[in-house]
Design a protein around this motif. Structure first.
Motif, PDB file in Angstrom:
ATOM      1  N   THR A 117      10.687  -1.082 -15.800  1.00  0.00           N
ATOM      2  CA  THR A 117       9.591  -1.091 -16.759  1.00  0.00           C
ATOM      3  C   THR A 117       9.948  -1.908 -17.991  1.00  0.00           C
ATOM      4  O   THR A 117      11.128  -2.109 -18.318  1.00  0.00           O
ATOM      5  CB  THR A 117       9.228   0.340 -17.215  1.00  0.00           C
ATOM      6  OG1 THR A 117      10.375   0.925 -17.857  1.00  0.00           O
ATOM      7  CG2 THR A 117       8.810   1.199 -16.038  1.00  0.00           C
ATOM      8  N   GLY A 118       8.908  -2.352 -18.679  1.00  0.00           N
ATOM      9  CA  GLY A 118       9.052  -3.000 -19.972  1.00  0.00           C
ATOM     10  C   GLY A 118       8.302  -2.182 -21.009  1.00  0.00           C
ATOM     11  O   GLY A 118       7.132  -1.841 -20.794  1.00  0.00           O
ATOM     12  N   ARG A 119       8.970  -1.866 -22.095  1.00  0.00           N
ATOM     13  CA  ARG A 119       8.371  -1.046 -23.154  1.00  0.00           C
ATOM     14  C   ARG A 119       8.343  -1.818 -24.467  1.00  0.00           C
ATOM     15  O   ARG A 119       9.258  -2.593 -24.774  1.00  0.00           O
ATOM     16  CB  ARG A 119       9.173   0.233 -23.373  1.00  0.00           C
ATOM     17  CG  ARG A 119       9.128   1.232 -22.234  1.00  0.00           C
ATOM     18  CD  ARG A 119      10.058   2.406 -22.529  1.00  0.00           C
ATOM     19  NE  ARG A 119      10.003   3.421 -21.495  1.00  0.00           N
ATOM     20  CZ  ARG A 119       9.184   4.466 -21.499  1.00  0.00           C
ATOM     21  NH1 ARG A 119       8.346   4.632 -22.519  1.00  0.00           N
ATOM     22  NH2 ARG A 119       9.199   5.340 -20.522  1.00  0.00           N
ATOM     23  N   ILE A 120       7.296  -1.562 -25.225  1.00  0.00           N
ATOM     24  CA  ILE A 120       7.262  -1.939 -26.635  1.00  0.00           C
ATOM     25  C   ILE A 120       7.088  -0.638 -27.402  1.00  0.00           C
ATOM     26  O   ILE A 120       6.044   0.017 -27.303  1.00  0.00           O
ATOM     27  CB  ILE A 120       6.128  -2.927 -26.933  1.00  0.00           C
ATOM     28  CG1 ILE A 120       6.369  -4.236 -26.182  1.00  0.00           C
ATOM     29  CG2 ILE A 120       6.020  -3.182 -28.436  1.00  0.00           C
ATOM     30  CD1 ILE A 120       5.306  -5.291 -26.414  1.00  0.00           C
ATOM     31  N   GLY A 121       8.133  -0.244 -28.085  1.00  0.00           N
ATOM     32  CA  GLY A 121       8.133   1.085 -28.678  1.00  0.00           C
ATOM     33  C   GLY A 121       8.178   2.135 -27.585  1.00  0.00           C
ATOM     34  O   GLY A 121       8.999   2.071 -26.673  1.00  0.00           O
ATOM     35  N   ALA A 162      13.355  -4.064 -21.559  1.00  0.00           N
ATOM     36  CA  ALA A 162      13.233  -3.832 -20.115  1.00  0.00           C
ATOM     37  C   ALA A 162      14.415  -3.017 -19.616  1.00  0.00           C
ATOM     38  O   ALA A 162      15.555  -3.195 -20.065  1.00  0.00           O
ATOM     39  CB  ALA A 162      13.162  -5.156 -19.368  1.00  0.00           C
ATOM     40  N   ALA A 163      14.134  -2.115 -18.669  1.00  0.00           N
ATOM     41  CA  ALA A 163      15.189  -1.291 -18.088  1.00  0.00           C
ATOM     42  C   ALA A 163      14.686  -0.684 -16.787  1.00  0.00           C
ATOM     43  O   ALA A 163      13.474  -0.625 -16.537  1.00  0.00           O
ATOM     44  CB  ALA A 163      15.609  -0.180 -19.053  1.00  0.00           C
ATOM     45  N   GLU A 164      15.631  -0.214 -15.945  1.00  0.00           N
ATOM     46  CA  GLU A 164      15.232   0.525 -14.754  1.00  0.00           C
ATOM     47  C   GLU A 164      14.716   1.885 -15.179  1.00  0.00           C
ATOM     48  O   GLU A 164      15.303   2.553 -16.043  1.00  0.00           O
ATOM     49  CB  GLU A 164      16.393   0.673 -13.781  1.00  0.00           C
ATOM     50  CG  GLU A 164      15.994   1.339 -12.481  1.00  0.00           C
ATOM     51  CD  GLU A 164      17.014   1.181 -11.370  1.00  0.00           C
ATOM     52  OE1 GLU A 164      16.682   1.555 -10.217  1.00  0.00           O
ATOM     53  OE2 GLU A 164      18.133   0.697 -11.641  1.00  0.00           O
TER      54      GLU A 164
END
Length: 307
Positions: A168-172, A145-147
């Motif tokens: 946002t939250g990313r997977i890959g 997770a990051a801005e």
């Protein structure tokens, strides 16, 4: 009395009033939702609204100094009458509900709002066990997770420029969760949780993990409050009603909260708010003109379906 109304591109006049007088946590949201703004010459302040054809729909109350709110609201109701419209207002806090009540509106509690005081937020607190579990599931699934940088944001063109922030939250390389926040001014300044989106197949706890990153960033910036928003039909209580409440509307609202399909529509929102163990829970109100509550309740049902 000279009155005026202008379109959404009112610019500094609108947002200057918001910064000076916007005490309701949803005031910035009301500015975005409004298509027009009502003003009175010689008076500071503004009322954002949207003309729906039968009503002038207003949210979060009058954005003006304390002594300027009642004259501005009374002028707005006169303006509405000239256009053969009734005024309906949602997301009102208790002080704003009392203002509308003094100006002849029927006012009922319609839900509750929830807020976290960031200086006292501690992830290790016993009552946040469900939050820790949700976040750990997302982390174990690989979520980061990051801005969001502007180019990665799910917000529309120009939205960051108006103060909105997106996490946002990313997977890959895939964005699987997005949460947006709006600025809050006034006596409890900070940020308002606005919208949240979780992609199909995203791990459980993805939104909570993104929200926790936002809390970390806001706390590091010494923000005071995270406002989780207003939830229609939540925690209704007779003790919160004003003298101008409609008995029939109160019964209909409680019936919808207990048995209606809207109970399911707002259950997820309420669960997400409660998992943060909010420090402050406040009643929220619905106000409308005249006896007929159908139009006002329709606005509340519309709000229940919104993000």
């Amino acid at each position: 009395m000279s009155i005026g109304t202008f379109a959404v591109d009112g610019g500094d006049t609108v947002f200057g009033a918001l910064r000076a007088y916007g005490d309701n946590p949803s005031a910035f949201l009301a500015m975005n939702e409004g298509k027009e703004y009502f003003t009175v010459a010689g008076r500071h302040g503004v009322i954002p609204y949207r003309d729906t054809g039968s009503h002038l729909r207003q949210s979060a109350g009058v954005i003006a100094s304390h002594d300027g709110q009642e004259p501005l609201l009374r002028a707005f109701t006169e303006f509405a009458a000239q256009r053969r419209r009734k005024v309906v207002a949602t997301r009102l806090r208790r002080p704003e509900a009392e203002l509308f009540s003094r100006c002849g509106f029927t006012v009922n509690q319609a839900g509750s709002s929830y807020s976290v005081y960031l200086p006292e937020f501690r992830l290790g607190a016993p009552r946040l066990a469900d939050l820790r579990l949700a976040v750990s599931r997302a982390w174990l699934a690989g979520l980061q997770a990051a801005e969001a940088a502007d180019e990665d944001s799910a917000a529309g063109p120009g939205e960051e420029a108006d103060g909105r922030r997106v996490f946002t939250g990313r997977i890959g390389d895939e964005v699987v969760a997005t949460v947006t926040y709006l600025p809050v001014f006034g006596t409890r300044p900070g940020w308002l949780h606005h919208t949240a989106h979780r992609a199909p197949g995203a791990p459980r706890g993805a939104l909570e993990a993104v929200g926790l990153e936002a809390v970390r960033v806001f706390a590091a910036e010494e923000a005071q409050w995270l406002h989780l928003g207003f939830t229609p039909f939540a925690e209704l209580g007779a003790q919160y009603e004003l003298a101008t409440a409609s008995v029939l509307a109160a019964r209909l609202l409680r019936l919808a909260a207990e048995r209606g399909e809207w109970r399911h529509a707002t259950a997820g929102r309420l669960a997400h708010q409660r998992i943060w163990d909010p420090h402050l829970v406040q009643p929220g109100y619905l106000a409308w003109q005249g006896r007929a509550a159908a139009g006002a309740l329709g606005e509340l049902l519309r709000l229940a379906k919104s993000p």
